[in-house]
Design a protein around this motif. Structure first.
Motif, short mmCIF file in Angstrom:
data_model
loop_
_atom_site.label_atom_id
_atom_site.label_comp_id
_atom_site.label_asym_id
_atom_site.label_seq_id
_atom_site.Cartn_x
_atom_site.Cartn_y
_atom_site.Cartn_z
N LYS A 197 -1.76 -13.41 -3.56
CA LYS A 197 -0.69 -13.12 -2.74
C LYS A 197 -0.55 -11.85 -1.90
N GLY A 198 -1.76 -11.50 -1.44
CA GLY A 198 -2.08 -10.16 -0.81
C GLY A 198 -2.99 -9.56 -1.07
N LYS A 199 -3.32 -8.36 -0.46
CA LYS A 199 -4.66 -7.72 -0.81
C LYS A 199 -4.82 -7.23 -2.03
N ARG A 200 -3.60 -6.84 -2.56
CA ARG A 200 -3.70 -6.16 -3.73
C ARG A 200 -2.95 -7.12 -5.00
N ASN A 201 -2.26 -8.15 -4.58
CA ASN A 201 -1.39 -8.83 -5.45
C ASN A 201 -1.91 -10.19 -5.95
N ARG A 202 -1.83 -10.47 -7.26
CA ARG A 202 -2.37 -11.69 -7.63
C ARG A 202 -1.36 -12.47 -8.69
N ARG A 203 -0.97 -13.65 -8.55
CA ARG A 203 -0.17 -14.34 -9.31
C ARG A 203 -0.78 -15.14 -10.27
N VAL A 204 -0.56 -14.95 -11.68
CA VAL A 204 -1.05 -15.46 -12.65
C VAL A 204 -0.32 -16.39 -13.13
#
Length: 248
Positions: A229-236
């Motif tokens: 969800k972006g360079k640093r963002n991850r959705r688990v």
């Protein structure tokens, strides 16, 4: 203000109550309730209100009124026009949809375990009956779906206790690291903040939601998908392990 019975005992399925107000939009305010209102990523409870005459008033959801802060039980008008609303002063039995609530409790507690497994700031989250998720600011870290699944199920299998206690706003101010959510601050205004504690050192953070008493109640879990969800963002995304194929 409505007495929040669910806050002290999330396993209460029903209670006796009195109608204190009916809003302009037809929402019902009770003097006390077992219905959890939408908040912290957890959906509001559904269920029924039963007056003395035996009618069953279906409640589609429960929310906080933005202006007054009251807990409002929202009637379900999807199947019929205008369910008869109880008058102010009417005694009712409030009964939640327990199967739905209990799944929310299991999922909400599972997200606390996910916080323990992924030690990064939380940028968002949502709890559902079939699927829940947290968004993490992971920085330079990488996340492995199978590894997270294994760690979650280890915590579930260890049958760890889950408890709640309260600290003052001032105590929270002195311990800012307790707050994992980067975008939403813990609810304040009452002079105290509720903490959820998993085990002695698994997870400890402010939370107003409903949870199970032991991690074994959650049941086996599976990380269904990790989204970028972006360079640093991850959705688990997590699901109950018996929900084969429900990965979206």
């Amino acid at each position: 203000m409505t007495i929040e019975l669910f806050r002290e005992d999330a396993y209460l399925k029903e209670c006796e109550a009195t109608v204190m107000a009916v809003t302009e939009r037809g929402g019902i305010v009770l003097d006390q309730t077992v219905f959890y209102p939408t908040g912290g990523g957890q959906p509001g409870d559904s269920g029924i209100l039963i007056p003395a005459d035996g009618r069953r008033l279906r409640i589609a959801s429960t929310v906080y009124d933005r202006d007054s802060g009251a807990i409002v039980h929202v009637p379900d008008d999807s199947g019929e026009v205008g369910q008869d609303l109880p008058a102010v002063g009417t005694a009712v039995k409030a009964v939640i949809d327990w199967d739905r609530r209990y799944r929310h409790m299991r999922m909400h507690t599972a997200l606390h375990l996910l916080c323990a497994v992924v030690p990064c700031g939380v940028t968002g989250g949502q709890i559902g009956v079939e699927k829940s998720r947290l968004d993490f600011d992971i920085g330079e870290q990488t996340l492995d779906k199978e590894e997270i699944t294994a760690q979650l199920n280890d915590l579930v299998a260890r049958d760890i206790s889950v408890s709640a206690n309260w600290i003052s706003d001032e105590q929270l101010d002195r311990n800012p690291d307790l707050v994992r959510t980067m975008s939403v601050a813990p609810p304040r205004g009452a002079g105290r903040v509720r903490l959820i504690k998993v085990g002695e050192d698994v997870d400890l953070q402010p939370c107003g939601g409903t949870h199970v008493k032991r991690t074994s109640e959650i049941g086996p879990l599976r990380v269904s998908k990790i989204e970028n969800k972006g360079k640093r963002n991850r959705r688990v995304n997590i699901v109950f392990a018996d929900q084969a194929g429900r990965d979206q």
